[in-house]
Design a protein around this motif. Structure first.
Motif, PDB file in Angstrom:
ATOM      1  N   ALA A   1       0.832  -1.212   0.000  1.00 20.42           N
ATOM      2  CA  ALA A   1       0.000   0.000   0.000  1.00 20.42           C
ATOM      3  C   ALA A   1       0.863   1.257   0.000  1.00 20.42           C
ATOM      4  CB  ALA A   1      -0.918   0.013   1.224  1.00 20.42           C
ATOM      5  N   SER A   2       0.446   2.235  -0.794  1.00 22.55           N
ATOM      6  CA  SER A   2       1.071   3.552  -0.715  1.00 22.55           C
ATOM      7  C   SER A   2       0.761   4.155   0.646  1.00 22.55           C
ATOM      8  CB  SER A   2       0.496   4.483  -1.786  1.00 22.55           C
ATOM      9  OG  SER A   2       0.896   4.090  -3.060  1.00 22.55           O
ATOM     10  N   VAL A   3       1.629   5.052   1.091  1.00 20.43           N
ATOM     11  CA  VAL A   3       1.373   5.798   2.328  1.00 20.43           C
ATOM     12  C   VAL A   3       1.145   7.249   1.939  1.00 20.43           C
ATOM     13  CG1 VAL A   3       2.320   6.562   4.541  1.00 20.43           C
ATOM     14  CG2 VAL A   3       2.719   4.223   3.757  1.00 20.43           C
ATOM     15  N   PHE A   4       0.078   7.822   2.474  1.00 25.18           N
ATOM     16  CA  PHE A   4      -0.275   9.211   2.224  1.00 25.18           C
ATOM     17  C   PHE A   4       0.084  10.025   3.457  1.00 25.18           C
ATOM     18  CE2 PHE A   4      -2.861   6.622  -0.450  1.00 25.18           C
ATOM     19  CZ  PHE A   4      -2.901   7.304  -1.653  1.00 25.18           C
ATOM     20  N   GLY A   5       0.748  11.150   3.251  1.00 27.89           N
ATOM     21  CA  GLY A   5       1.106  12.038   4.346  1.00 27.89           C
ATOM     22  C   GLY A   5       0.350  13.340   4.218  1.00 27.89           C
TER      23      GLY A   5
ATOM     24  N   ARG B   1       5.792  35.170  13.488  1.00 31.05           N
ATOM     25  CA  ARG B   1       6.801  35.905  12.736  1.00 31.05           C
ATOM     26  C   ARG B   1       7.999  35.030  12.394  1.00 31.05           C
ATOM     27  NH1 ARG B   1      11.275  38.223  14.050  1.00 31.05           N
ATOM     28  NH2 ARG B   1      10.998  38.007  16.290  1.00 31.05           N
ATOM     29  N   SER B   2       8.339  34.099  13.299  1.00 22.32           N
ATOM     30  CA  SER B   2       9.560  33.325  13.099  1.00 22.32           C
ATOM     31  C   SER B   2       9.368  31.809  13.050  1.00 22.32           C
ATOM     32  CB  SER B   2      10.561  33.643  14.218  1.00 22.32           C
ATOM     33  OG  SER B   2       9.989  33.326  15.475  1.00 22.32           O
ATOM     34  N   ALA B   3       8.144  31.331  13.281  1.00 23.15           N
ATOM     35  CA  ALA B   3       7.946  29.882  13.337  1.00 23.15           C
ATOM     36  C   ALA B   3       6.634  29.468  12.672  1.00 23.15           C
ATOM     37  CB  ALA B   3       7.964  29.402  14.788  1.00 23.15           C
ATOM     38  N   ALA B   4       6.581  28.192  12.302  1.00 22.69           N
ATOM     39  CA  ALA B   4       5.366  27.588  11.756  1.00 22.69           C
ATOM     40  C   ALA B   4       5.130  26.275  12.499  1.00 22.69           C
ATOM     41  CB  ALA B   4       5.513  27.334  10.264  1.00 22.69           C
ATOM     42  N   PHE B   5       3.890  26.037  12.884  1.00 21.22           N
ATOM     43  CA  PHE B   5       3.521  24.852  13.651  1.00 21.22           C
ATOM     44  C   PHE B   5       2.633  23.960  12.791  1.00 21.22           C
ATOM     45  CE2 PHE B   5       4.529  28.260  16.481  1.00 21.22           C
ATOM     46  CZ  PHE B   5       5.299  27.671  17.466  1.00 21.22           C
ATOM     47  N   VAL B   6       2.966  22.672  12.777  1.00 20.68           N
ATOM     48  CA  VAL B   6       2.324  21.731  11.869  1.00 20.68           C
ATOM     49  C   VAL B   6       1.912  20.479  12.643  1.00 20.68           C
ATOM     50  CG1 VAL B   6       2.696  20.327   9.789  1.00 20.68           C
ATOM     51  CG2 VAL B   6       3.746  22.571   9.969  1.00 20.68           C
ATOM     52  N   ARG B   7       0.799  19.891  12.204  1.00 21.87           N
ATOM     53  CA  ARG B   7       0.370  18.580  12.705  1.00 21.87           C
ATOM     54  C   ARG B   7      -0.109  17.773  11.512  1.00 21.87           C
ATOM     55  NH1 ARG B   7      -3.895  21.646  16.050  1.00 21.87           N
ATOM     56  NH2 ARG B   7      -5.139  22.529  14.387  1.00 21.87           N
ATOM     57  N   GLY B   8      -0.092  16.473  11.651  1.00 16.02           N
ATOM     58  CA  GLY B   8      -0.541  15.672  10.522  1.00 16.02           C
ATOM     59  C   GLY B   8      -0.567  14.197  10.833  1.00 16.02           C
ATOM     60  N   LEU B   9      -0.847  13.434   9.782  1.00 19.09           N
ATOM     61  CA  LEU B   9      -0.873  11.986   9.927  1.00 19.09           C
ATOM     62  C   LEU B   9      -0.493  11.326   8.628  1.00 19.09           C
ATOM     63  CD1 LEU B   9      -3.683  10.716   8.501  1.00 19.09           C
ATOM     64  CD2 LEU B   9      -4.693  11.826  10.456  1.00 19.09           C
ATOM     65  N   ALA B  10      -0.006  10.105   8.766  1.00 16.72           N
ATOM     66  CA  ALA B  10       0.295   9.248   7.622  1.00 16.72           C
ATOM     67  C   ALA B  10      -0.691   8.094   7.668  1.00 16.72           C
ATOM     68  CB  ALA B  10       1.726   8.732   7.704  1.00 16.72           C
ATOM     69  N   HIS B  11      -1.236   7.737   6.505  1.00 18.60           N
ATOM     70  CA  HIS B  11      -2.171   6.616   6.446  1.00 18.60           C
ATOM     71  C   HIS B  11      -1.955   5.851   5.151  1.00 18.60           C
ATOM     72  CE1 HIS B  11      -4.946   8.388   3.443  1.00 18.60           C
ATOM     73  NE2 HIS B  11      -4.606   9.537   3.983  1.00 18.60           N
TER      74      HIS B  11
ATOM     75  N   GLY C   1      -4.505   4.588   3.215  1.00 19.02           N
ATOM     76  CA  GLY C   1      -5.787   4.498   2.518  1.00 19.02           C
ATOM     77  C   GLY C   1      -6.976   4.833   3.387  1.00 19.02           C
ATOM     78  N   ASP C   2      -6.807   4.801   4.705  1.00 22.98           N
ATOM     79  CA  ASP C   2      -7.892   5.114   5.632  1.00 22.98           C
ATOM     80  C   ASP C   2      -7.358   6.048   6.707  1.00 22.98           C
ATOM     81  OD1 ASP C   2     -10.007   5.233   7.414  1.00 22.98           O
ATOM     82  OD2 ASP C   2     -10.040   3.077   7.847  1.00 22.98           O
ATOM     83  N   ALA C   3      -7.684   7.325   6.592  1.00 24.99           N
ATOM     84  CA  ALA C   3      -7.196   8.325   7.548  1.00 24.99           C
ATOM     85  C   ALA C   3      -7.710   8.073   8.963  1.00 24.99           C
ATOM     86  CB  ALA C   3      -7.583   9.731   7.087  1.00 24.99           C
ATOM     87  N   GLU C   4      -8.778   7.286   9.094  1.00 25.18           N
ATOM     88  CA  GLU C   4      -9.304   6.945  10.416  1.00 25.18           C
ATOM     89  C   GLU C   4      -8.461   5.854  11.099  1.00 25.18           C
ATOM     90  OE1 GLU C   4     -11.851   8.618  11.915  1.00 25.18           O
ATOM     91  OE2 GLU C   4     -11.725   9.915  10.145  1.00 25.18           O
ATOM     92  N   ASP C   5      -7.571   5.224  10.341  1.00 25.13           N
ATOM     93  CA  ASP C   5      -6.689   4.182  10.860  1.00 25.13           C
ATOM     94  C   ASP C   5      -5.250   4.537  10.481  1.00 25.13           C
ATOM     95  OD1 ASP C   5      -5.753   1.820  11.995  1.00 25.13           O
ATOM     96  OD2 ASP C   5      -6.259   0.599  10.242  1.00 25.13           O
ATOM     97  N   PRO C   6      -4.678   5.583  11.119  1.00 25.24           N
ATOM     98  CA  PRO C   6      -3.377   6.099  10.693  1.00 25.24           C
ATOM     99  C   PRO C   6      -2.216   5.152  10.977  1.00 25.24           C
ATOM    100  CG  PRO C   6      -4.107   7.214  12.677  1.00 25.24           C
ATOM    101  CD  PRO C   6      -5.233   6.318  12.245  1.00 25.24           C
ATOM    102  N   VAL C   7      -1.182   5.328  10.179  1.00 23.57           N
ATOM    103  CA  VAL C   7       0.096   4.653  10.380  1.00 23.57           C
ATOM    104  C   VAL C   7       0.907   5.433  11.412  1.00 23.57           C
ATOM    105  CG1 VAL C   7       2.283   4.070   9.246  1.00 23.57           C
ATOM    106  CG2 VAL C   7       0.109   3.662   8.062  1.00 23.57           C
ATOM    107  N   ALA C   8       0.825   6.761  11.356  1.00 27.08           N
ATOM    108  CA  ALA C   8       1.596   7.613  12.263  1.00 27.08           C
ATOM    109  C   ALA C   8       0.925   8.974  12.404  1.00 27.08           C
ATOM    110  CB  ALA C   8       3.013   7.799  11.727  1.00 27.08           C
ATOM    111  N   HIS C   9       1.230   9.633  13.515  1.00 24.14           N
ATOM    112  CA  HIS C   9       0.837  11.021  13.754  1.00 24.14           C
ATOM    113  C   HIS C   9       2.118  11.838  13.855  1.00 24.14           C
ATOM    114  CE1 HIS C   9      -3.415  10.305  14.753  1.00 24.14           C
ATOM    115  NE2 HIS C   9      -2.983   9.150  15.233  1.00 24.14           N
ATOM    116  N   ILE C  10       2.046  13.098  13.428  1.00 24.52           N
ATOM    117  CA  ILE C  10       3.222  13.974  13.555  1.00 24.52           C
ATOM    118  C   ILE C  10       2.833  15.300  14.196  1.00 24.52           C
ATOM    119  CG2 ILE C  10       4.361  12.979  11.541  1.00 24.52           C
ATOM    120  CD1 ILE C  10       3.666  16.346  10.805  1.00 24.52           C
ATOM    121  N   GLN C  11       3.822  15.914  14.803  1.00 23.05           N
ATOM    122  CA  GLN C  11       3.746  17.265  15.355  1.00 23.05           C
ATOM    123  C   GLN C  11       5.092  17.886  15.026  1.00 23.05           C
ATOM    124  OE1 GLN C  11       0.832  18.017  17.026  1.00 23.05           O
ATOM    125  NE2 GLN C  11       1.428  20.146  17.230  1.00 23.05           N
TER     126      GLN C  11
END
Length: 152
Positions: free
Chosen positions: A101-105, A114-124, A126-136
């Motif tokens: 399976a491909s992994v989607f990020g 002014r100096s920073a950017a804050f990000v959150r996300g997940l890798a899955h 095919g089903d974002a409700e069943d993630p492979v990983a979470h990121i911050q």
């Protein structure tokens, strides 16, 4: 998406970033985006497997996928490409990606200062409700340097 014409188009930018370097070697492709998020795809490949005897994608390519998706989400939110640097990227792996399976990020830039950017996300896979990983993550925005003017 809004009717406003945006300056930073993740679909077009992905073509540039994946035509060379590490992102290109990994085979990352554009998947989707919104005003403050971008989703990229990492195709499953034999040469990206982790441990011997396991048919599971290694964690490194998934980390690279999430780093690139995060940068693209920041540029989409700022609506411009400018220099940034990854300061902190935490990846919590929940489970291995399914074999073949491909992994989607998908990363979302939820706050800019002014100096920073804050990000959150997940890798899955095919089903974002069943993630492979979470990121911050936190990225540093690097101010463009103007011409050096000698004292004088």
């Amino acid at each position: 998406m809004t009717g406003k014409v945006r300056k930073f188009d993740p679909a077009e930018a992905t073509k540039f970033f994946t035509a060379r370097g590490h992102s290109g070697w990994l085979g990352l492709t554009y998947s989707d985006h919104g005003d403050d998020w971008v989703e990229l795809e990492l195709p499953w490949r034999e040469d990206l497997l982790g441990e011997e005897g396991q048919r599971v994608l290694a964690s490194g390519p998934i980390l690279s996928l999430m780093d690139m998706a995060s940068g693209m989400a920041i540029w989409r939110t700022m609506d411009e490409f400018s220099a940034i640097a990854t300061l902190d990227l935490r990846v919590d792996y929940v489970r291995p990606a399914r074999e073949g399976a491909s992994v989607f990020g998908r990363s979302q830039c939820y706050r800019l200062t002014r100096s920073a950017a804050f990000v959150r996300g997940l890798a899955h896979d095919g089903d974002a409700e069943d993630p492979v990983a979470h990121i911050q993550a936190v990225f540093m925005k690097i101010a463009p340097q103007g011409p050096v003017v000698p004292n004088g």
